[in-house]
Each structure stands twice: as structure tokens, then as C-alpha cells.
Design a protein around this motif. Structure first.
Motif, PDB file in Angstrom:
ATOM      1  N   ALA A   1       0.820  -1.214   0.000  1.00 56.30           N
ATOM      2  CA  ALA A   1       0.000   0.000   0.000  1.00 56.30           C
ATOM      3  C   ALA A   1       0.852   1.261   0.000  1.00 56.30           C
ATOM      4  O   ALA A   1       0.440   2.292  -0.547  1.00 56.30           O
ATOM      5  N   GLN A   2       2.045   1.197   0.606  1.00 56.94           N
ATOM      6  CA  GLN A   2       2.946   2.357   0.614  1.00 56.94           C
ATOM      7  C   GLN A   2       3.656   2.548  -0.725  1.00 56.94           C
ATOM      8  O   GLN A   2       4.108   3.657  -1.036  1.00 56.94           O
ATOM      9  N   LEU A   3       3.746   1.482  -1.515  1.00 57.39           N
ATOM     10  CA  LEU A   3       4.381   1.558  -2.835  1.00 57.39           C
ATOM     11  C   LEU A   3       3.385   1.938  -3.924  1.00 57.39           C
ATOM     12  O   LEU A   3       3.766   2.525  -4.937  1.00 57.39           O
ATOM     13  N   ALA A   4       2.134   1.589  -3.720  1.00 55.92           N
ATOM     14  CA  ALA A   4       1.110   1.709  -4.751  1.00 55.92           C
ATOM     15  C   ALA A   4       0.633   3.152  -4.912  1.00 55.92           C
ATOM     16  O   ALA A   4       0.908   4.013  -4.061  1.00 55.92           O
ATOM     17  N   PRO A   5      -0.100   3.423  -5.991  1.00 55.14           N
ATOM     18  CA  PRO A   5      -0.664   4.764  -6.175  1.00 55.14           C
ATOM     19  C   PRO A   5      -1.575   5.157  -5.014  1.00 55.14           C
ATOM     20  O   PRO A   5      -2.193   4.294  -4.376  1.00 55.14           O
ATOM     21  N   GLU A   6      -1.643   6.437  -4.745  1.00 55.66           N
ATOM     22  CA  GLU A   6      -2.513   6.936  -3.686  1.00 55.66           C
ATOM     23  C   GLU A   6      -3.938   6.481  -3.942  1.00 55.66           C
ATOM     24  O   GLU A   6      -4.447   6.572  -5.056  1.00 55.66           O
ATOM     25  N   GLY A   7      -4.576   5.970  -2.887  1.00 53.93           N
ATOM     26  CA  GLY A   7      -5.924   5.443  -3.016  1.00 53.93           C
ATOM     27  C   GLY A   7      -5.972   3.927  -2.988  1.00 53.93           C
ATOM     28  O   GLY A   7      -7.056   3.345  -2.871  1.00 53.93           O
ATOM     29  N   HIS A   8      -4.804   3.271  -3.090  1.00 53.30           N
ATOM     30  CA  HIS A   8      -4.746   1.810  -2.969  1.00 53.30           C
ATOM     31  C   HIS A   8      -5.271   1.398  -1.585  1.00 53.30           C
ATOM     32  O   HIS A   8      -4.943   2.011  -0.572  1.00 53.30           O
ATOM     33  N   GLY A   9      -6.065   0.364  -1.544  1.00 56.50           N
ATOM     34  CA  GLY A   9      -6.574  -0.154  -0.284  1.00 56.50           C
ATOM     35  C   GLY A   9      -6.526  -1.668  -0.273  1.00 56.50           C
ATOM     36  O   GLY A   9      -6.376  -2.309  -1.320  1.00 56.50           O
ATOM     37  N   TYR A  10      -6.658  -2.249   0.903  1.00 57.20           N
ATOM     38  CA  TYR A  10      -6.616  -3.706   0.976  1.00 57.20           C
ATOM     39  C   TYR A  10      -7.324  -4.212   2.222  1.00 57.20           C
ATOM     40  O   TYR A  10      -7.489  -3.496   3.212  1.00 57.20           O
ATOM     41  N   ASN A  11      -7.756  -5.463   2.139  1.00 57.70           N
ATOM     42  CA  ASN A  11      -8.214  -6.238   3.282  1.00 57.70           C
ATOM     43  C   ASN A  11      -7.661  -7.639   3.143  1.00 57.70           C
ATOM     44  O   ASN A  11      -7.123  -8.008   2.095  1.00 57.70           O
ATOM     45  N   SER A  12      -7.795  -8.423   4.209  1.00 56.00           N
ATOM     46  CA  SER A  12      -7.222  -9.765   4.167  1.00 56.00           C
ATOM     47  C   SER A  12      -7.944 -10.689   5.131  1.00 56.00           C
ATOM     48  O   SER A  12      -8.620 -10.247   6.071  1.00 56.00           O
ATOM     49  N   GLN A  13      -7.802 -11.988   4.874  1.00 58.03           N
ATOM     50  CA  GLN A  13      -8.108 -13.031   5.849  1.00 58.03           C
ATOM     51  C   GLN A  13      -6.923 -13.982   5.830  1.00 58.03           C
ATOM     52  O   GLN A  13      -6.573 -14.528   4.793  1.00 58.03           O
ATOM     53  N   LEU A  14      -6.293 -14.171   6.991  1.00 56.37           N
ATOM     54  CA  LEU A  14      -5.057 -14.923   7.091  1.00 56.37           C
ATOM     55  C   LEU A  14      -5.153 -15.999   8.162  1.00 56.37           C
ATOM     56  O   LEU A  14      -6.100 -16.040   8.947  1.00 56.37           O
ATOM     57  N   GLY A  15      -4.166 -16.848   8.195  1.00 54.73           N
ATOM     58  CA  GLY A  15      -3.985 -17.836   9.239  1.00 54.73           C
ATOM     59  C   GLY A  15      -2.519 -18.203   9.275  1.00 54.73           C
ATOM     60  O   GLY A  15      -1.675 -17.487   8.737  1.00 54.73           O
ATOM     61  N   SER A  16      -2.207 -19.331   9.896  1.00 49.30           N
ATOM     62  CA  SER A  16      -0.836 -19.846   9.903  1.00 49.30           C
ATOM     63  C   SER A  16      -0.829 -21.200   9.214  1.00 49.30           C
ATOM     64  O   SER A  16      -1.508 -22.129   9.655  1.00 49.30           O
ATOM     65  N   GLY A  17      -0.091 -21.299   8.110  1.00 45.96           N
ATOM     66  CA  GLY A  17      -0.037 -22.544   7.353  1.00 45.96           C
ATOM     67  C   GLY A  17      -1.381 -22.976   6.813  1.00 45.96           C
ATOM     68  O   GLY A  17      -1.630 -24.175   6.652  1.00 45.96           O
ATOM     69  N   THR A  18      -2.238 -22.036   6.501  1.00 42.72           N
ATOM     70  CA  THR A  18      -3.646 -22.326   6.220  1.00 42.72           C
ATOM     71  C   THR A  18      -3.873 -22.707   4.764  1.00 42.72           C
ATOM     72  O   THR A  18      -3.534 -21.947   3.857  1.00 42.72           O
ATOM     73  N   PRO A  19      -4.495 -23.871   4.491  1.00 45.89           N
ATOM     74  CA  PRO A  19      -4.880 -24.203   3.124  1.00 45.89           C
ATOM     75  C   PRO A  19      -6.133 -23.443   2.702  1.00 45.89           C
ATOM     76  O   PRO A  19      -6.933 -23.011   3.540  1.00 45.89           O
ATOM     77  N   LEU A  20      -6.308 -23.301   1.413  1.00 42.86           N
ATOM     78  CA  LEU A  20      -7.512 -22.639   0.902  1.00 42.86           C
ATOM     79  C   LEU A  20      -8.773 -23.356   1.364  1.00 42.86           C
ATOM     80  O   LEU A  20      -9.816 -22.727   1.565  1.00 42.86           O
ATOM     81  N   ARG A  21      -8.688 -24.675   1.534  1.00 42.68           N
ATOM     82  CA  ARG A  21      -9.862 -25.424   1.997  1.00 42.68           C
ATOM     83  C   ARG A  21     -10.323 -24.969   3.361  1.00 42.68           C
ATOM     84  O   ARG A  21     -11.537 -24.827   3.619  1.00 42.68           O
ATOM     85  N   ALA A  22      -9.394 -24.724   4.288  1.00 43.08           N
ATOM     86  CA  ALA A  22      -9.773 -24.307   5.636  1.00 43.08           C
ATOM     87  C   ALA A  22     -10.420 -22.933   5.632  1.00 43.08           C
ATOM     88  O   ALA A  22     -11.323 -22.652   6.432  1.00 43.08           O
ATOM     89  N   HIS A  23      -9.967 -22.044   4.736  1.00 45.03           N
ATOM     90  CA  HIS A  23     -10.615 -20.743   4.626  1.00 45.03           C
ATOM     91  C   HIS A  23     -12.048 -20.885   4.111  1.00 45.03           C
ATOM     92  O   HIS A  23     -12.916 -20.086   4.464  1.00 45.03           O
ATOM     93  N   TRP A  24     -12.294 -21.898   3.285  1.00 44.43           N
ATOM     94  CA  TRP A  24     -13.619 -22.057   2.661  1.00 44.43           C
ATOM     95  C   TRP A  24     -14.605 -22.763   3.577  1.00 44.43           C
ATOM     96  O   TRP A  24     -15.759 -22.357   3.704  1.00 44.43           O
ATOM     97  N   GLU A  25     -14.176 -23.855   4.198  1.00 48.02           N
ATOM     98  CA  GLU A  25     -15.083 -24.711   4.953  1.00 48.02           C
ATOM     99  C   GLU A  25     -15.279 -24.184   6.377  1.00 48.02           C
ATOM    100  O   GLU A  25     -14.321 -24.077   7.141  1.00 48.02           O
ATOM    101  N   PRO A  26     -16.518 -23.876   6.768  1.00 50.21           N
ATOM    102  CA  PRO A  26     -16.745 -23.278   8.091  1.00 50.21           C
ATOM    103  C   PRO A  26     -16.419 -24.211   9.247  1.00 50.21           C
ATOM    104  O   PRO A  26     -16.157 -23.758  10.355  1.00 50.21           O
ATOM    105  N   GLY A  27     -16.400 -25.507   9.018  1.00 46.84           N
ATOM    106  CA  GLY A  27     -16.122 -26.437  10.097  1.00 46.84           C
ATOM    107  C   GLY A  27     -14.650 -26.672  10.363  1.00 46.84           C
ATOM    108  O   GLY A  27     -14.304 -27.382  11.320  1.00 46.84           O
ATOM    109  N   GLU A  28     -13.760 -26.096   9.561  1.00 48.37           N
ATOM    110  CA  GLU A  28     -12.329 -26.322   9.740  1.00 48.37           C
ATOM    111  C   GLU A  28     -11.681 -25.163  10.485  1.00 48.37           C
ATOM    112  O   GLU A  28     -12.018 -23.999  10.266  1.00 48.37           O
ATOM    113  N   ASP A  29     -10.756 -25.501  11.354  1.00 41.42           N
ATOM    114  CA  ASP A  29     -10.059 -24.484  12.137  1.00 41.42           C
ATOM    115  C   ASP A  29      -9.011 -23.769  11.288  1.00 41.42           C
ATOM    116  O   ASP A  29      -8.365 -24.381  10.432  1.00 41.42           O
ATOM    117  N   ILE A  30      -8.848 -22.484  11.547  1.00 40.33           N
ATOM    118  CA  ILE A  30      -7.775 -21.696  10.948  1.00 40.33           C
ATOM    119  C   ILE A  30      -6.809 -21.346  12.067  1.00 40.33           C
ATOM    120  O   ILE A  30      -7.149 -20.595  12.987  1.00 40.33           O
TER     121      ILE A  30
END
Length: 312
Positions: free
Chosen positions: A61-90
Motif C-alpha cells: 500500500a505504501q508503494l502503490a498509487p494513492e488510493g490503494h486499499g486492501y483487506n485480508s483473511q489470514l492464518g498460519s499454514g492455512t490451506p484454501l480449503r480451511a478458509h472455505w469450509e466453516p467447520g475447519e479451524d484456521i
């Protein structure tokens, strides 16, 4: 942000020019057509784990043009499946996802509020493919984005394995790109969706290029690959997570791909997400690194860069 008209134009261009293909383990994987640079600052959603982390998107965001924005959802060692499936821990969800960066991934990616979505799969990538249905869940996340109005540009952030990997860190980066990242992970989705593809942010390729140049003595002030990775308070090397210098390199890589611009001349003294000054390269070393990043990104055919964009 690319709207529907942009993707219709992209589709028409693809139909006119045709899709370049290459063989990966006997099956063709379409190479996506070039993208035009975005018309302004992007709002980006990062989905992933600690090889995204809180600091890299903040540096971007500090390198990008003014007005750049971002959001995220992260974990530790997290597979895409765990982000998708509500029953899996992140793992480490509560500590890695805090305001103002955090936003629920499904809500965000389906909202149509983002110009780009960057997906990140866990490593060991072989395990992600074999045990966590990596390609299937990449497709689920990509399809959710495609259904948004307007749909965003889609990217896969290629990362790396541990420095002490038995197969060799550089050897894994060299060999895994076609065999795993493209052939196993991107391949099925690319074949199904050639007109709204997932592009590549080649983080591993760039880290390898910088490491090779450093170890060849071509970057004043940078001597080895270990210089790009974090250390514990006692000094023990973290063999997977980047330090501030590595985060800066990966942020430059994201900038180059997302904005289709050379990162040459960008600031080199940045701040972490918590507001503290990040460790930084000298101006001379940063200039060398920026050129290496751009050369490495342009050498990858799946980034969407046409080769004509050279200015920061």
C-alpha cells in the motif's frame, strides 16, 4: 478496478489472438492473455497465511498509487480449503486477523468491491494438492470472485518451501513452478476458465532471483538468501518466513504484477503494519533489487504483463 466491459474486451482479444498453450505432464494449460494496466489505484483482497502476513500488504500500500486499499483473511499454514469450509479451524485466526485489515473472505470476495483478489495456498504444496484438494478450492474461491459484480482480476501468489528443504530451496522453486503451481494447482481452473483466468504473482521466482544475484556478488549490501529471512530473538534462522527485506521484495513483486509497472524508483524506507519503521535496504541496494524484481516478473508468462510497461 476492472469492470465487466474490461473483461469482455479481454475475452474478445483472447478470441482474436488465440490462447497460447504449453504441455504440463501431457496436459495443456492455457497461458492467459496480457492484461492492460489498471486505470487507477486498486482495492486488493489477500487470502492466505503467514507468507502474506500483515506487513507485506501494508508495504504494498505504501508503494502503490494513492488510493490503494486492501483487506485480508489470514492464518498460519492455512490451506484454501480451511478458509472455505466453516467447520475447519484456521490456526492463529484471532491473532492474525485484526482491524482494520481483516474482512471475512467470502463476504469480501463475493462483494464486487475489489479490483484484485490474491489467493495463497499452503506449503508443503505437494500436501496441499494431495490431502487438501488445493485445485478444487482454488476453483471455488475463483468462481466466487467471478460471480461478483464487477468481477475482480484474479491472482495466485506463488510462494516457496523451507530453506532446508531436502530437495534444495532453489531446486524446489525452479521445479515446482510448472509441475505443481501451474500443472497441479492452476491447471484445472485455467482449462475451465480461459477467459477469466487466474494470473500468477511469482513470489518464489523473484525471491530465488534476488538470492542468486546476492550470492553471485551482484547486489552490494546483500550477501545471501538467509539475509531475506527472519530470525528468532536468540538468532536462530526462520527457514520459511521472510523478514522486512523479504517482505519488501514480495511487496515489489505484487506491485509489479498488479499495476503492470516497473517497481524501479519506488521508496525503499517503509513501515510495518504496526507503524514502526521496517528494516530497509540502502538506496543503492534497493535500486538493484527493484531491477531484479522487474526482470524476474517479466520473464514469467502468466503475470499478465505484456512487456510494454516499463515505467514506475
Amino acid at each position: 478496478m476492472m469492470g465487466r466491459r474490461g473483461f469482455l474486451a479481454l475475452s474478445a482479444a483472447a478470441g482474436t489472438l488465440g490462447l497460447i498453450v504449453f504441455a504440463t505432464r501431457g496436459r495443456s494449460v492455457p497461458v492467459p492473455p496480457p492484461l492492460s494496466p489498471p486505470g487507477g489505484p486498486l482495492k486488493v483482497f489477500h487470502l492466505g497465511h503467514s507468507l502474506v502476513g500483515p506487513d507485506m500488504p501494508h508495504m504494498l500500500a505504501q508503494l502503490a498509487p494513492e488510493g490503494h486499499g486492501y483487506n485480508s483473511q489470514l492464518g498460519s499454514g492455512t490451506p484454501l480449503r480451511a478458509h472455505w469450509e466453516p467447520g475447519e479451524d484456521i490456526l492463529d485466526f484471532e491473532t492474525t486477523n485484526r482491524a482494520p485489515a481483516f474482512r471475512d473472505a467470502k463476504e469480501a470476495i463475493g462483494s464486487g468491491e475489489y479490483g484484485a483478489v490474491v489467493l495463497t495456498e499452503m506449503v508443503e504444496l505437494r500436501d496441499a494438492v494431495r490431502y487438501f484438494d488445493a485445485s478444487k478450492y482454488l476453483g471455488k474461491w475463483a468462481n466466487l470472485a467471478r460471480e461478483a459484480a464487477p468481477p475482480p482480476r484474479l491472482y495466485l501468489y506463488e510462494t516457496w518451501h523451507r530453506l532446508d528443504d531436502p530437495g534444495g530451496w532453489l531446486a524446489r522453486i525452479d521445479g515446482d513452478l510448472e509441475a505443481l503451481w501451474i500443472g497441479k494447482l492452476l491447471g484445472p481452473d485455467s482449462r475451465r476458465n480461459p477467459r477469466h483466468p487466474v494470473y500468477l504473482i511469482p513470489g518464489g521466482q523473484v525471491m530465488a532471483a534476488v538470492a542468486r544475484a546476492a550470492e553471485a556478488g551482484d547486489i552490494p549490501g546483500l550477501a545471501s538468501r538467509e539475509s531475506l529471512f527472519a530470525r528468532a530473538p536468540a538468532g536462530e534462522l526462520d527457514t520459511i518466513h521472510f523478514n522486512d527485506l523479504g517482505a519488501y521484495i514480495v511487496a515489489l513483486t505484487h506491485y509489479a504484477v498488479l499495476y503492470q509497472r516497473a517497481p524501479v524508483g519506488l521508496p525503499h524506507q517503509l513501515h510495518r503494519a504496526d507503524g514502526t519503521p521496517a528494516q530497509s535496504f540502502s538506496a543503492e541496494t534497493a535500486a538493484n533489487v527493484q531491477k531484479i524484481v522487474w526482470d524476474a516478473v517479466r520473464s514469467c508468462p502468466r503475470t499478465g504483463i505484456s512487456g510494454g510497461e516499463t515505467q514506475a
